[in-house]
Motif scaffolding. Structure first.
Motif, PDB file in Angstrom:
ATOM      1  N   GLY A  93      74.987  96.947  10.831  1.00 24.28           N
ATOM      2  CA  GLY A  93      75.055  95.876  11.820  1.00 24.28           C
ATOM      3  C   GLY A  93      73.688  95.264  12.044  1.00 24.28           C
ATOM      4  N   GLN A  94      73.682  93.974  12.275  1.00 27.64           N
ATOM      5  CA  GLN A  94      72.434  93.263  12.557  1.00 27.64           C
ATOM      6  C   GLN A  94      72.678  92.294  13.696  1.00 27.64           C
ATOM      7  N   GLY A  95      71.706  92.193  14.587  1.00 23.78           N
ATOM      8  CA  GLY A  95      71.900  91.305  15.718  1.00 23.78           C
ATOM      9  C   GLY A  95      70.642  91.116  16.527  1.00 23.78           C
ATOM     10  N   GLU A  96      70.848  90.777  17.789  1.00 23.39           N
ATOM     11  CA  GLU A  96      69.728  90.447  18.659  1.00 23.39           C
ATOM     12  C   GLU A  96      70.030  90.909  20.076  1.00 23.39           C
ATOM     13  N   TYR A 107      73.265  92.102  24.279  1.00 20.76           N
ATOM     14  CA  TYR A 107      73.110  92.163  22.838  1.00 20.76           C
ATOM     15  C   TYR A 107      74.369  91.661  22.133  1.00 20.76           C
ATOM     16  N   THR A 108      74.184  91.227  20.897  1.00 20.62           N
ATOM     17  CA  THR A 108      75.270  90.893  19.985  1.00 20.62           C
ATOM     18  C   THR A 108      74.881  91.441  18.626  1.00 20.62           C
ATOM     19  N   ILE A 109      75.790  92.204  18.009  1.00 22.32           N
ATOM     20  CA  ILE A 109      75.562  92.776  16.680  1.00 22.32           C
ATOM     21  C   ILE A 109      76.740  92.395  15.792  1.00 22.32           C
ATOM     22  N   HIS A 110      76.447  91.927  14.580  1.00 24.06           N
ATOM     23  CA  HIS A 110      77.474  91.506  13.624  1.00 24.06           C
ATOM     24  C   HIS A 110      77.539  92.498  12.471  1.00 24.06           C
ATOM     25  N   ILE A 125      82.185  91.881  15.715  1.00 22.79           N
ATOM     26  CA  ILE A 125      81.062  91.513  16.582  1.00 22.79           C
ATOM     27  C   ILE A 125      81.060  92.461  17.775  1.00 22.79           C
ATOM     28  N   ASN A 127      79.403  93.269  21.385  1.00 16.50           N
ATOM     29  CA  ASN A 127      78.686  92.633  22.498  1.00 16.50           C
ATOM     30  C   ASN A 127      78.654  93.573  23.683  1.00 16.50           C
ATOM     31  N   TYR A 161      80.654  84.380   9.520  1.00 19.99           N
ATOM     32  CA  TYR A 161      80.799  84.453  10.966  1.00 19.99           C
ATOM     33  C   TYR A 161      82.083  83.731  11.358  1.00 19.99           C
TER      34      TYR A 161
END
Length: 193
Positions: A93-96, A107-110, A125, A127, A161
């Motif tokens: 997973g990658q996100g911000e 946070y949100t991770i995809h 996703i 959140n 996405y």
């Protein structure tokens, strides 16, 4: 009239918690020390069978207002409980994360669920809000996060996405706790001094 009632109650709650947050030029200011969400964390299972995971947070600015997140799951069911039977693994997973208070980050991770041919069978996703411990900044919890699960057909432009007008096929609850991993002394090899 309603705003007059709501605003003081929000301010009162902030005072009870021991800090007031103000936004100035887009930055969070507080009377409480800021927890920095940077470093590596291990996600602790809340119950038997719940997956372990690792989070790595990399600051994207000097004040630690935004962080990049890399998220790995060790033993997560890639089929999401049988919803996607052809899934055999999940991507990293990658996100911000974005600071919302002295001890909180939204946070949100995809990530994707992939089949045996590395085709996407689900877009996922994650959140929520990471709440850092009040006593120190070395552990956090996510008491009410969600996993939004989309079918790959909901990505018509094929950018990886879900398209903006799409609603998740499934919305699953997510609860976790994590603690910071610190450097430790290496083991002693046999025969070494």
């Amino acid at each position: 009239m309603k705003q007059v009632i709501i605003i003081p109650s929000v301010l009162f709650c902030g005072l009870l918690m021991g800090f007031i947050i103000k936004r100035s030029n887009g930055q969070v200011q507080s009377t409480q020390p800021l927890c920095k969400f940077e470093g590596t964390y291990i996600l602790q299972p809340a119950a038997p069978g719940i997956p372990f995971g690792l989070d790595m947070a990399i600051p994207l600015d000097a004040r630690n207002e935004r962080v990049a997140i890399i998220h790995d799951l060790a033993n997560y069911d890639a089929t999401l409980g049988g919803l996607f039977p052809s899934a055999i693994r999940l991507t990293t997973g990658q996100g911000e994360g974005i600071r919302t208070g002295p001890r909180t980050f939204n946070y949100t991770i995809h990530f994707w669920a992939l089949d045996g041919n590395n085709r996407r069978v689900a877009l996922i996703i994650s959140n929520g809000t990471k709440f850092f411990n009040e006593r120190d900044c070395n552990s956090y919890e996510v008491p009410s996060g969600t996993l939004s699960v989309f079918d790959p057909t909901q990505d018509a432009d094929n950018d990886g996405y879900p398209d903006p007008d799409q609603q998740p096929q499934y919305c699953l609850p997510l609860i976790c706790k994590a603690k910071r991993i610190s450097a430790i002394t290496p083991c002693v090899l046999p025969g070494s001094l």
